[in-house]
Every structure is written in structure tokens, then in C-alpha cells.
Design a protein around this motif. Sequence first.
Motif, PDB file in Angstrom:
ATOM      1  N   SER A   1      -6.743  -1.273   1.199  1.00  0.00           N
ATOM      2  CA  SER A   1      -7.225  -2.078   0.211  1.00  0.00           C
ATOM      3  C   SER A   1      -8.123  -1.183  -0.761  1.00  0.00           C
ATOM      4  O   SER A   1      -8.612  -0.149  -0.475  1.00  0.00           O
ATOM      5  CB  SER A   1      -8.198  -3.234   0.823  1.00  0.00           C
ATOM      6  OG  SER A   1      -9.644  -2.560   1.321  1.00  0.00           O
ATOM      7  N   HIS A   2      -8.299  -1.823  -1.872  1.00  0.00           N
ATOM      8  CA  HIS A   2      -9.281  -0.891  -3.200  1.00  0.00           C
ATOM      9  C   HIS A   2     -10.555  -0.792  -2.314  1.00  0.00           C
ATOM     10  O   HIS A   2     -11.041   0.482  -2.661  1.00  0.00           O
ATOM     11  CB  HIS A   2      -9.313  -2.019  -4.221  1.00  0.00           C
ATOM     12  CG  HIS A   2     -10.248  -1.350  -5.144  1.00  0.00           C
ATOM     13  ND1 HIS A   2      -9.731  -0.457  -6.170  1.00  0.00           N
ATOM     14  CD2 HIS A   2     -11.515  -1.423  -5.572  1.00  0.00           C
ATOM     15  CE1 HIS A   2     -10.838  -0.112  -6.803  1.00  0.00           C
ATOM     16  NE2 HIS A   2     -11.716  -0.659  -6.576  1.00  0.00           N
ATOM     17  N   GLU A   3     -11.219  -1.585  -1.699  1.00  0.00           N
ATOM     18  CA  GLU A   3     -12.700  -1.423  -1.137  1.00  0.00           C
ATOM     19  C   GLU A   3     -12.649  -0.230  -0.229  1.00  0.00           C
ATOM     20  O   GLU A   3     -13.245   0.740  -0.142  1.00  0.00           O
ATOM     21  CB  GLU A   3     -13.176  -2.730  -0.807  1.00  0.00           C
ATOM     22  CG  GLU A   3     -13.609  -3.622  -1.768  1.00  0.00           C
ATOM     23  CD  GLU A   3     -12.281  -4.464  -2.224  1.00  0.00           C
ATOM     24  OE1 GLU A   3     -11.384  -4.374  -1.555  1.00  0.00           O
ATOM     25  OE2 GLU A   3     -12.592  -5.100  -3.067  1.00  0.00           O
ATOM     26  N   GLU A   4     -11.561  -0.321   1.031  1.00  0.00           N
ATOM     27  CA  GLU A   4     -11.517   0.645   1.871  1.00  0.00           C
ATOM     28  C   GLU A   4     -11.254   2.068   1.250  1.00  0.00           C
ATOM     29  O   GLU A   4     -11.901   2.892   1.580  1.00  0.00           O
ATOM     30  CB  GLU A   4     -10.263   0.352   2.697  1.00  0.00           C
ATOM     31  CG  GLU A   4     -10.603  -0.981   3.547  1.00  0.00           C
ATOM     32  CD  GLU A   4      -9.215  -1.568   4.258  1.00  0.00           C
ATOM     33  OE1 GLU A   4      -9.438  -2.357   5.103  1.00  0.00           O
ATOM     34  OE2 GLU A   4      -8.148  -0.953   3.758  1.00  0.00           O
TER      35      GLU A   4
END
Length: 281
Positions: free
Chosen positions: A217-220
Motif C-alpha cells: 500500500s502507499h502507506e506501507e
Amino acid sequence: MSRDFKSISVNPLSGNLGAEIAGVDLSGALTNAQFSEIRDAFHRHSVIVFRDQELDPDDHLAFARRWGEINVNRFFTPVEGHPMVAEVRKEPDQTENIGSGWHTDHSYDTAPALGSILVARVVPEFGGDTLFSSMYMAYDMLSPGLQKVLEGLKAWHSSRHVFGPNAGAETSRTGRIGNPDKATQDSLHPMVITHPGSGRKALYVNPEFTTHIDGWSHEESAALLGYLFQHGANPHFTCRLSWAEGTLAMWDNRATWHCALNDYPGQRRLMHRITVEGEPL
Ligand SMILES: O=C(O)CCC(=O)C(=O)O
Ligand SMILES: [Fe+2]
């Protein structure tokens, strides 16, 4: 018959990367033995520097061709009359310079350029140094645990946000960076590569062109890449090059990052750059 035994000497700039090579005139044809010494030094030190060279753009090209095909950068303005030589220019009235953030040239290509060869044409009275960081060190200094995780991962690299039409083209790019419509490719590369020349493992992500980790994901992705970007800029992994007119430096795009310091307001700096074609990683 007189024979020239003048030998090449290789003098490291730091313990981890960078070396000045003395005893070679790059404007003449290099013997195979000389070239092979230079190539060994390149694989050992990742950044090689030659001082006081008198090279015209054709000599610069001839040296670049010893390494492989030329990779013509599609975004940089070329030197007039020399379409294969890119200009890296900053005029006294320009505020931005080219390459001021840590990056690896051409990582957005599927076969990233193996190296870049810069010749200093006009240097400021002070400032305008270039920093390099060793991605071998960046890999070596990670824990075995994180090394193992990274070896199973790939990351995407792109030119769109840097050279594309929505890159927020500052007015100071005018005349220096163009062809935004050619910033269309995204490339997937392993996050750790085994260098084809040295056999060493290197971290292969960079703050300018690496956008996200494949399948995360973008956050990870932002969390891990953020850590790696800060780690790769560790001053202990770096060396610093001060240029003079006639300095030629070649850096290994598979084993280093670089960053051009923008600390010479009001002064001109002009470099000529040729990039040499690489291979998929
Ligand atoms: O001007 C420099 O020292 C380097 C600029 C740069 O990033 C490049 O030519 O690839
Ligand atoms: Fe660069």
C-alpha cells in the motif's frame, strides 16, 4: 622504439567510494590495458575522477563509447551541434540547479544507464560540489533481517513526477529540461541488485525516482522507502567531489546515488554529460 610505461595511479577519495586516477590523457586513444585498469577502478570505487583533461565533445564521446552504447537522455537540452551530449547548466540568474536531490540517473528506464560521464566546462569560484553515496555500503549496513526482506521485493521507478507535464515545471527549467511528453515510462526493478561488474549487492532505490514498492500500500511503501532514503544518505557512505575546469568524473549508476550542491548563487556552472547504456537489472 620508445615505449611509454607511464603507469596509471588510483588514489581513493574516501574509504567507501570515489578515486582519482592520474597518469592518463583521455584525449588520446586508450590502450586495452589502460582501459581495463580504468574499468577495474570503476568497479572497485564506483566514482572515478580524472583531472586536467583537455577534451572536446568528440573526445568525451570517444571515451564514453569505450564503455558501451550511448544512451541519449530525452529530457536534457543537448550541447549545440552534439546531440549525444547533454548540458547540465545553471546560469547566474537561475535559482534551481539540476540534480539537487539524491538520485540515480535513469533508474526510470527498464535498462538503466550503467554510468554517467560528466566533464566540467565552467565552474563557479566556490561551491557546486557533487556528493556521492555508496549503495553497496547502504546495503551492507542494513541488518541481515532487513536485507533478506528487501531481497524479495521490487520497486517502481518513474520519470513522470520529475520530468512529466505535471511536474510543476519551474520557469528556471526553461531551456534546460524539456520533452515532458516523453516522461511516460514506469519501470520495476529489484530493491537489491547484484552488480554485474563487481558481483556485490547494492541497494537499488533512490529518493528522486523510486515511487513505491510493488504490491504494498502507499502507506506501507512510504514508511519503508522513507527509512531507506534517509539511510542511503548517511554521511559515512559518501564522498564529495570538487570540480575544476577539465575535471571528468564517471559514476556507477548501479552502485551510487549523487546530489549536486546548489550553493553558488549568482554564478555560472556548466557541465557536459554523456550517459552509457546499461542492461535490465
Ligand atoms: O551537476 C552535477 O554535479 C550532477 C548533476 C546530475 O545530477 C547529473 O548530471 O546527472
Ligand atoms: Fe544525476
